[in-house]
Design a protein around this motif. Structure first.
Motif, PDB file in Angstrom:
ATOM      1  N   GLY B 131      -6.395  -7.246   6.264  1.00  0.00           N
ATOM      2  CA  GLY B 131      -7.116  -7.423   5.222  1.00  0.00           C
ATOM      3  C   GLY B 131      -7.926  -8.875   5.233  1.00  0.00           C
ATOM      4  O   GLY B 131      -9.377  -8.991   4.833  1.00  0.00           O
ATOM      5  N   TRP B 132      -7.410 -10.261   5.657  1.00  0.00           N
ATOM      6  CA  TRP B 132      -8.347 -11.770   5.593  1.00  0.00           C
ATOM      7  C   TRP B 132      -8.660 -11.519   6.373  1.00  0.00           C
ATOM      8  O   TRP B 132      -9.994 -12.281   6.143  1.00  0.00           O
ATOM      9  CB  TRP B 132      -7.168 -12.622   4.403  1.00  0.00           C
ATOM     10  CG  TRP B 132      -7.827 -13.305   4.821  1.00  0.00           C
ATOM     11  CD1 TRP B 132      -7.916 -14.508   5.206  1.00  0.00           C
ATOM     12  CD2 TRP B 132      -8.400 -13.910   3.058  1.00  0.00           C
ATOM     13  NE1 TRP B 132      -8.789 -15.296   4.542  1.00  0.00           N
ATOM     14  CE2 TRP B 132      -8.657 -15.052   3.087  1.00  0.00           C
ATOM     15  CE3 TRP B 132      -7.877 -13.065   2.108  1.00  0.00           C
ATOM     16  CZ2 TRP B 132      -8.945 -16.168   1.696  1.00  0.00           C
ATOM     17  CZ3 TRP B 132      -8.054 -13.920   0.960  1.00  0.00           C
ATOM     18  CH2 TRP B 132      -8.671 -15.529   0.634  1.00  0.00           C
ATOM     19  N   ALA B 133      -8.143 -11.389   7.465  1.00  0.00           N
ATOM     20  CA  ALA B 133      -8.784 -11.965   8.763  1.00  0.00           C
ATOM     21  C   ALA B 133     -10.048 -11.068   9.097  1.00  0.00           C
ATOM     22  O   ALA B 133     -11.501 -11.268  10.001  1.00  0.00           O
ATOM     23  CB  ALA B 133      -8.389 -11.587  10.106  1.00  0.00           C
ATOM     24  N   SER B 134     -10.356  -9.731   8.158  1.00  0.00           N
ATOM     25  CA  SER B 134     -11.424  -8.415   8.505  1.00  0.00           C
ATOM     26  C   SER B 134     -13.035  -9.182   7.836  1.00  0.00           C
ATOM     27  O   SER B 134     -13.585  -9.140   8.462  1.00  0.00           O
ATOM     28  CB  SER B 134     -12.099  -7.103   8.107  1.00  0.00           C
ATOM     29  OG  SER B 134     -10.476  -6.696   8.109  1.00  0.00           O
ATOM     30  N   ARG B 135     -12.529  -9.726   6.834  1.00  0.00           N
ATOM     31  CA  ARG B 135     -13.898 -10.718   6.690  1.00  0.00           C
ATOM     32  C   ARG B 135     -15.170  -9.254   5.657  1.00  0.00           C
ATOM     33  O   ARG B 135     -16.226  -9.604   6.302  1.00  0.00           O
ATOM     34  CB  ARG B 135     -14.595 -11.854   7.623  1.00  0.00           C
ATOM     35  CG  ARG B 135     -14.055 -12.826   7.659  1.00  0.00           C
ATOM     36  CD  ARG B 135     -14.510 -13.779   7.177  1.00  0.00           C
ATOM     37  NE  ARG B 135     -12.951 -14.483   6.852  1.00  0.00           N
ATOM     38  CZ  ARG B 135     -12.978 -16.185   6.737  1.00  0.00           C
ATOM     39  NH1 ARG B 135     -13.830 -16.481   6.593  1.00  0.00           N
ATOM     40  NH2 ARG B 135     -12.092 -16.530   6.878  1.00  0.00           N
ATOM     41  N   ASN B 136     -13.901  -9.270   5.050  1.00  0.00           N
ATOM     42  CA  ASN B 136     -14.792  -7.458   4.954  1.00  0.00           C
ATOM     43  C   ASN B 136     -14.378  -8.047   2.704  1.00  0.00           C
ATOM     44  O   ASN B 136     -13.738  -8.217   3.080  1.00  0.00           O
ATOM     45  CB  ASN B 136     -14.574  -6.678   4.896  1.00  0.00           C
ATOM     46  CG  ASN B 136     -15.163  -5.147   4.388  1.00  0.00           C
ATOM     47  OD1 ASN B 136     -15.310  -4.594   3.670  1.00  0.00           O
ATOM     48  ND2 ASN B 136     -16.094  -4.138   5.226  1.00  0.00           N
ATOM     49  N   LYS B 137     -15.865  -7.368   1.624  1.00  0.00           N
ATOM     50  CA  LYS B 137     -15.404  -7.807   0.836  1.00  0.00           C
ATOM     51  C   LYS B 137     -14.250  -6.672   0.732  1.00  0.00           C
ATOM     52  O   LYS B 137     -13.060  -6.795  -0.680  1.00  0.00           O
ATOM     53  CB  LYS B 137     -16.242  -7.802  -0.214  1.00  0.00           C
ATOM     54  CG  LYS B 137     -17.265  -6.874  -0.101  1.00  0.00           C
ATOM     55  CD  LYS B 137     -18.301  -7.181  -1.584  1.00  0.00           C
ATOM     56  CE  LYS B 137     -19.526  -5.686  -1.102  1.00  0.00           C
ATOM     57  NZ  LYS B 137     -20.976  -5.838  -1.944  1.00  0.00           N
ATOM     58  N   TYR B 138     -14.107  -5.717   0.718  1.00  0.00           N
ATOM     59  CA  TYR B 138     -14.053  -4.383   0.115  1.00  0.00           C
ATOM     60  C   TYR B 138     -11.607  -4.597   0.848  1.00  0.00           C
ATOM     61  O   TYR B 138     -10.910  -4.920   0.539  1.00  0.00           O
ATOM     62  CB  TYR B 138     -13.918  -2.773   1.357  1.00  0.00           C
ATOM     63  CG  TYR B 138     -15.122  -2.625   0.252  1.00  0.00           C
ATOM     64  CD1 TYR B 138     -15.470  -2.560  -1.342  1.00  0.00           C
ATOM     65  CD2 TYR B 138     -16.404  -2.756   1.665  1.00  0.00           C
ATOM     66  CE1 TYR B 138     -16.444  -1.902  -1.715  1.00  0.00           C
ATOM     67  CE2 TYR B 138     -18.030  -2.420   0.649  1.00  0.00           C
ATOM     68  CZ  TYR B 138     -17.708  -2.188  -0.952  1.00  0.00           C
ATOM     69  OH  TYR B 138     -18.711  -1.678  -1.386  1.00  0.00           O
ATOM     70  N   ALA B 139     -11.907  -5.428   2.640  1.00  0.00           N
ATOM     71  CA  ALA B 139     -10.723  -5.435   2.216  1.00  0.00           C
ATOM     72  C   ALA B 139     -10.120  -6.227   2.178  1.00  0.00           C
ATOM     73  O   ALA B 139      -9.277  -6.783   1.621  1.00  0.00           O
ATOM     74  CB  ALA B 139     -10.961  -6.157   4.618  1.00  0.00           C
ATOM     75  N   ILE B 140     -10.709  -7.795   1.255  1.00  0.00           N
ATOM     76  CA  ILE B 140     -10.439  -9.433   0.370  1.00  0.00           C
ATOM     77  C   ILE B 140      -9.807  -8.448  -0.885  1.00  0.00           C
ATOM     78  O   ILE B 140      -8.510  -9.081  -0.758  1.00  0.00           O
ATOM     79  CB  ILE B 140     -11.509 -10.581   0.555  1.00  0.00           C
ATOM     80  CG1 ILE B 140     -11.357 -10.844   2.361  1.00  0.00           C
ATOM     81  CG2 ILE B 140     -10.772 -10.772   0.074  1.00  0.00           C
ATOM     82  CD1 ILE B 140     -12.369 -11.744   2.502  1.00  0.00           C
ATOM     83  N   ILE B 141     -10.696  -7.508  -1.290  1.00  0.00           N
ATOM     84  CA  ILE B 141     -10.432  -7.313  -2.806  1.00  0.00           C
ATOM     85  C   ILE B 141      -9.068  -5.995  -2.550  1.00  0.00           C
ATOM     86  O   ILE B 141      -7.519  -6.758  -2.957  1.00  0.00           O
ATOM     87  CB  ILE B 141     -10.993  -6.446  -3.090  1.00  0.00           C
ATOM     88  CG1 ILE B 141     -12.673  -6.756  -3.832  1.00  0.00           C
ATOM     89  CG2 ILE B 141     -10.431  -5.098  -4.742  1.00  0.00           C
ATOM     90  CD1 ILE B 141     -13.457  -6.247  -4.112  1.00  0.00           C
ATOM     91  N   SER B 142      -8.667  -5.762  -0.983  1.00  0.00           N
ATOM     92  CA  SER B 142      -7.271  -4.457  -0.932  1.00  0.00           C
ATOM     93  C   SER B 142      -6.820  -5.321  -0.383  1.00  0.00           C
ATOM     94  O   SER B 142      -5.049  -5.187  -0.838  1.00  0.00           O
ATOM     95  CB  SER B 142      -7.866  -3.755   0.253  1.00  0.00           C
ATOM     96  OG  SER B 142      -6.780  -3.637   0.543  1.00  0.00           O
ATOM     97  N   ALA B 143      -6.973  -6.525   0.474  1.00  0.00           N
ATOM     98  CA  ALA B 143      -5.595  -7.422   0.468  1.00  0.00           C
ATOM     99  C   ALA B 143      -4.927  -8.908  -0.674  1.00  0.00           C
ATOM    100  O   ALA B 143      -4.045  -8.452  -1.490  1.00  0.00           O
ATOM    101  CB  ALA B 143      -6.178  -9.002   1.373  1.00  0.00           C
ATOM    102  N   ALA B 144      -5.920  -8.924  -1.709  1.00  0.00           N
ATOM    103  CA  ALA B 144      -5.481  -9.236  -2.618  1.00  0.00           C
ATOM    104  C   ALA B 144      -4.412  -8.036  -3.505  1.00  0.00           C
ATOM    105  O   ALA B 144      -3.816  -8.987  -4.024  1.00  0.00           O
ATOM    106  CB  ALA B 144      -6.665  -9.899  -3.495  1.00  0.00           C
ATOM    107  N   ARG B 145      -5.120  -7.031  -3.846  1.00  0.00           N
ATOM    108  CA  ARG B 145      -3.811  -6.509  -4.434  1.00  0.00           C
ATOM    109  C   ARG B 145      -2.912  -5.776  -3.963  1.00  0.00           C
ATOM    110  O   ARG B 145      -2.216  -5.627  -4.833  1.00  0.00           O
ATOM    111  CB  ARG B 145      -5.152  -4.901  -4.734  1.00  0.00           C
ATOM    112  CG  ARG B 145      -6.211  -4.345  -5.087  1.00  0.00           C
ATOM    113  CD  ARG B 145      -6.665  -3.265  -5.573  1.00  0.00           C
ATOM    114  NE  ARG B 145      -7.699  -3.344  -6.367  1.00  0.00           N
ATOM    115  CZ  ARG B 145      -8.419  -2.001  -6.111  1.00  0.00           C
ATOM    116  NH1 ARG B 145      -8.256  -0.801  -5.582  1.00  0.00           N
ATOM    117  NH2 ARG B 145      -9.256  -1.818  -8.010  1.00  0.00           N
ATOM    118  N   VAL B 146      -2.477  -5.541  -2.424  1.00  0.00           N
ATOM    119  CA  VAL B 146      -1.594  -5.530  -2.098  1.00  0.00           C
ATOM    120  C   VAL B 146      -0.587  -6.812  -2.701  1.00  0.00           C
ATOM    121  O   VAL B 146       0.321  -6.683  -2.078  1.00  0.00           O
ATOM    122  CB  VAL B 146      -1.553  -5.609   0.109  1.00  0.00           C
ATOM    123  CG1 VAL B 146      -0.599  -5.458   0.265  1.00  0.00           C
ATOM    124  CG2 VAL B 146      -2.616  -4.485   0.296  1.00  0.00           C
TER     125      VAL B 146
END
Lengths: 191, 339
Positions: B131-146
């Motif tokens: 999620g973090w490496a994707s550099r996409n705001k949705y992916a980063i939010i998801s990474a934080a949630r995970v």
């Protein structure tokens, strides 16, 4: 290890080389990279390699604990900190004199610690010969030695953890009643 | 000399077997999931490819494999490529010590339970890095949630496992199963004389397993209605496919653990016909019953909110699991007072 298998020694050597290589490569990545998230990933690789080395030292319990605690907990905690700090990388700083001075100091400290450890390891007497097993590395053996020989260290570590928990509680309580907040933030929806 | 007696050959064979098991499971559990969803939502589900859609997973696989693996510009390409590898490796490692029957186990480790949990804890790092490496705001939010979800649910899960360890007294999965021999009333799930709250412990374990494998109603990492596809938003083709396979592999590992710890593993529920192929049959029956429950729950309950997800763990599950831990200790040690 099956002695009848022709390349058993080579397989073991390859696995050992993999563990050493992972440890070294992970440590180098963690130190040399400028992106903090890659540094954490490098730390993770390094811990996996270390777990492999522990396994070679006949302590599978310690190896799994290395993975469970360092990869599963410490790296995740570091990532928590990274997420709270800065989503993007900062631009690379120009080299200042202060940076060089700090670099020299850090190198000297690292050399001192490394040299002292190497000196102790090379000059000190080893009570058991390397090829004899100190214990069978099982959970029971570790539990017995933790509660008898090393009980002082065990209790001291639990005291450190207690202090950490108390500190976290103090910080959390302080955060809730922060003075100087004109409009308190609404509490999250309770459901 | 028999080639099968050589340890490296055995390990190799088991690795191939486990990969085939995980791949086949992932393919056909997707079909089961879609069929189940269709049944619950009163529609037929996939039914075009083959009889009743039996060839659908093959068609899906060909479609995913035929797509180009894209690395979008601006991503951290190294971590972006490494994340699918990392997400697949832990469940494969875990399955190496899961006993499918009294003889069918790749490595009967003395610390098998710890082995499964230590490799299971890597899973969150892989999702986070992807999620973090994707550099996409949705992916980063998801990474934080995970990360916060996994940290929250790892605690009650480990507390429950410590309770089970106290009951069993061993971390060897095979021995834990052997202790539950002789009918379903000997299963850990029904051992209420050891701990009156044993069924509650099982429910806590199951809830935590759902949350750790990111399944609905706790699939905050892949909340389609809010986060596009969560941590996998930027992945296409087989990159996405590997994440999907890993999710099902994790469900298989989690349900295997639940079967072993609480439902007696390969032991027969009626006391006879256990061992050998019967044992394998009983194990798979219990395993797929649990997996069906997971699918059933997904299509029955709506997704929770993130705050209620965290509240459930910190305010309800952790206190209850602490109570069961204490209660088990008391019940186990109380007779020593009156000896």
């Amino acid at each position: 290890m099956n002695a009848a298998f022709p390349f058993a020694d080579w397989l073991v050597l390859a696995a050992f080389a993999l563990a050493v290589g992972l440890t070294l490569a992970g440590a180098l990545i963690a130190v040399l990279t400028t992106r903090i998230i890659r540094g954490v990933a490098g730390l993770m690789v390094c811990c996996l390699g270390l777990a492999g080395l522990y396994y070679f030292l006949n302590s599978p319990f310690l190896a799994l604990m290395e993975i469970l605690i360092y990869v599963g907990a410490v790296c995740v905690t570091i990532i928590f900190a990274v997420m709270m700090a800065e989503p993007d990388e900062q631009p690379a700083h120009a080299t200042h004199k202060a940076h060089i001075a700090w670099g020299i100091v850090a190198t000297m400290i690292a050399l001192l610690i490394g040299g002292a450890l190497a000196y102790v390891a090379l000059s000190g007497p080893w009570p058991a010969r390397p090829e004899t097993l100190v214990s069978d590395g099982s959970v029971a053996a570790i539990g017995v030695s933790l509660l008898t020989t090393y009980s002082l260290a065990f209790e001291a570590i639990s005291l450190v953890l207690l202090v950490a928990i108390l500190g976290a509680l103090v910080l959390a309580c302080g955060g809730r009643t922060a003075p100087g907040l004109a409009t308190p933030t609404p509490p999250p929806a309770q459901r | 000399m028999n080639l099968l007696e050589l340890e490296p050959i055995r390990v190799l064979l088991y690795l191939v077997g486990i990969c085939a098991f995980v791949g086949g499971n992932a393919a056909y559990l997707v079909l089961a999931e879609r069929k189940g969803a269709g049944r619950i939502q009163r529609r037929p589900g996939p039914n075009e490819a083959g009889w009743a859609g039996i060839l659908q997973p093959i068609a899906d696989g060909i479609k995913l494999l035929a797509k180009q693996v894209m690395v979008p510009p601006g991503t951290d390409s190294l971590l972006f490529r490494a994340a699918p590898l990392m997400v697949m490796a832990p469940p494969l490692m875990c399955l190496a010590t899961i006993p499918f029957s009294d003889t069918l186990v790749a490595r009967n480790l003395n610390i098998g339970l710890l082995f499964v949990f230590s490799f299971g804890s890597i899973n969150v790092m892989a999702l986070m890095l992807g999620g973090w490496a994707s550099r996409n705001k949705y992916a980063i939010i998801s990474a934080a949630r995970v990360v916060s979800q996994s940290v929250a649910y790892e605690i009650p899960m480990l507390l429950v496992v410590i309770t089970m360890l106290m009951v069993a007294g061993t971390m060897n999965l095979q021995e834990i199963i052997v202790q539950q021999a002789g009918g379903f009333w000997h299963w850990n799930l029904f051992k209420v004389w050891v701990n009156p709250l044993m069924p509650v412990t099982f429910v806590i374990f199951f809830i935590c397993m759902l949350a750790e494998t990111n399944r609905a109603p706790f699939d905050m990492a892949e909340a389609e209605s809010e986060l596009v596809a969560g941590a996998f938003t930027e992945y296409g083709g087989m990159g996405f496919g590997v994440f999907f396979m890993a999710e099902y592999a994790n469900i298989v590992v989690g349900c295997c653990l639940a079967t072993i710890l609480f439902l007696g593993g390969w032991q027969s529920p009626i006391g006879v016909l256990s061992g050998g192929f019967w044992g394998l049959g009983w194990f798979l029956l219990k395993l797929y019953a649990l997996i069906f429950t997971v699918i059933w729950i997904r299509w029955t309950f709506p997704r929770t909110q993130f705050y209620s997800l965290l509240n459930l763990s910190w305010k309800i599950l952790i206190p209850i699991s602490l109570v069961t831990l204490l209660l088990t200790g008391v019940v186990m040690k109380l007779p020593l007072l009156f000896r």
